[in-house]
Scaffold this motif. Structure first.
Motif, short mmCIF file in Angstrom:
data_model
loop_
_atom_site.label_atom_id
_atom_site.label_comp_id
_atom_site.label_asym_id
_atom_site.label_seq_id
_atom_site.Cartn_x
_atom_site.Cartn_y
_atom_site.Cartn_z
N ASP A 1 -11.17 6.17 8.08
CA ASP A 1 -9.82 6.45 8.59
C ASP A 1 -9.88 7.85 9.16
O ASP A 1 -9.49 8.83 8.53
N ALA B 1 -15.99 3.07 -0.59
CA ALA B 1 -14.63 3.60 -0.73
C ALA B 1 -14.60 4.92 -1.50
O ALA B 1 -13.61 5.66 -1.43
N LYS C 1 -14.13 -7.48 6.01
CA LYS C 1 -13.95 -8.69 6.81
C LYS C 1 -15.14 -9.64 6.64
O LYS C 1 -16.27 -9.19 6.43
N ASN D 1 -9.15 -1.16 -2.63
CA ASN D 1 -7.81 -1.75 -2.47
C ASN D 1 -6.76 -0.68 -2.18
O ASN D 1 -5.88 -0.88 -1.34
N ASN D 2 -6.86 0.46 -2.86
CA ASN D 2 -5.87 1.53 -2.65
C ASN D 2 -5.90 2.05 -1.23
O ASN D 2 -4.86 2.41 -0.66
N LEU D 3 -7.10 2.11 -0.65
CA LEU D 3 -7.24 2.59 0.73
C LEU D 3 -6.92 1.49 1.75
O LEU D 3 -6.92 1.75 2.95
N LYS D 4 -6.69 0.27 1.23
CA LYS D 4 -6.42 -0.88 2.11
C LYS D 4 -7.56 -1.10 3.11
O LYS D 4 -7.34 -1.43 4.29
N LEU D 5 -8.78 -0.87 2.62
CA LEU D 5 -9.95 -1.14 3.45
C LEU D 5 -10.24 -2.64 3.40
O LEU D 5 -10.39 -3.21 2.33
N ASN D 6 -10.32 -3.24 4.56
CA ASN D 6 -10.47 -4.68 4.65
C ASN D 6 -11.94 -5.03 4.87
O ASN D 6 -12.50 -4.75 5.93
N THR E 1 -10.95 -0.80 -7.22
CA THR E 1 -9.68 -0.07 -7.23
C THR E 1 -9.46 0.76 -5.96
O THR E 1 -8.44 0.61 -5.29
N ARG E 2 -10.41 1.62 -5.65
CA ARG E 2 -10.19 2.52 -4.52
C ARG E 2 -10.25 1.76 -3.19
O ARG E 2 -9.49 2.08 -2.25
#
Length: 290
Positions: A86, A266, A122, A115-120, A112-113
């Protein structure tokens, strides 16, 4: 039981940072002080050096001597750098090198991290084009490698032994290559700065069409692998654990499970607030204080 506490002297070489480095250095200085260590600005005799990036050019050129002096003395070097996940909001904090050659702290992390960073993360996918993405020749990451143009020509020659698929070359925006190629079905996509960003290419758009990405060891390989595009990289790329190394497999690349790799990825980049809190520094301290 009692604990012996060692206070370390951190040399902050913030005059040799990129223009966007000031708030990152400031956040890291805050963390050092909060953990009870000392801050010395531009002290070559400090216990630990803190520098910006491993690109020995322009404002950062003076970091090369600092890097070499500390490494020769066996002293740790913390490297701060713009992130890949990001850009402009997350920043790398690592030890002794960056990407796959650096140390970012313990691995085996959970979701956890990520998901928290909304890293996808793919799913693996493949498009039409093979992308060759170059990097900066003046960077320590390119050490021991041939000139960029030579590397590109060698890479294309090897690919052409195995496929006639279209190749698209993306030169590093600040390390241009000579504008030619002697091969058919190869195009060079020239950089053009994208307003309001740090970037000169819309890489996500390219990834939608990419069959594979070839990159030695810069951020490009990591971002491609996270986005589900098979990568061919060098051994010290951060994407190496989920990447390919043999271009003879260009038509049938490996696409391994990436979940643990992404979980750990992450924990390599942080917000300014997290850096100031000392969380990334805590992850490095066991390797710094030995």
């Amino acid at each position: 039981y009692f604990m012996i506490y060692i206070s370390m002297r951190f040399g902050i070489f913030d005059r040799f940072g990129a223009l966007n480095s000031k708030p990152v250095f400031a956040a890291f200085v805050n963390a050092i002080k909060q953990k009870g260590h000392q801050v010395e600005h531009h002290d070559i005799d400090a216990d630990v050096a803190v520098i910006w990036s491993v690109l020995w050019q322009g404002r950062m050129a003076s970091n090369h001597k600092i890097w070499e002096d500390f490494h020769k003395k066996g002293k740790p070097v913390v490297i701060l750098e713009i992130g890949a996940l990001d850009r402009g909001n997350l920043w790398k904090v690592c030890l002794n090198h960056i990407n796959g050659a650096g140390y970012f702290g313990p691995t085996g992390n959970d979701l956890t991290r990520l998901n928290n960073l909304k890293l996808n993360l793919k799913p693996w996918k493949q498009g039409e084009y093979i992308y060759i993405c170059t990097q900066h020749q003046a960077s320590q990451q390119w050490r021991g490698m041939p000139p960029i143009n030579t590397w590109v020509e060698q890479t294309i020659t090897e690919i052409r032994k195995h496929t006639m698929r279209e190749i698209r070359i993306r030169p590093h925006p600040r390390s241009p290559m000579i504008n030619h190629t002697y091969h058919s079905n190869v195009t060079i996509e020239y950089p053009s700065h994208m307003s309001g960003t740090y970037d000169s290419f819309d890489f996500n758009k390219a990834l939608d069409k990419a069959w594979a990405v070839i990159n030695h060891n810069s951020n490009v390989g990591t971002v491609a692998a996270l986005n589900g595009v098979p990568v061919f990289v060098g051994l010290d790329s951060y994407a190496a654990p989920v990447g390919n190394f043999d271009l003879s497999k260009i038509e049938n690349p490996q696409m391994p499970d990436r979940q643990q790799w992404a979980n750990d990825l992450a924990y390599t980049e942080w917000t300014l607030e997290e850096i100031a809190s000392g969380e990334p520094l805590d992850r490095l301290l066991p390797k710094i204080i030995v």
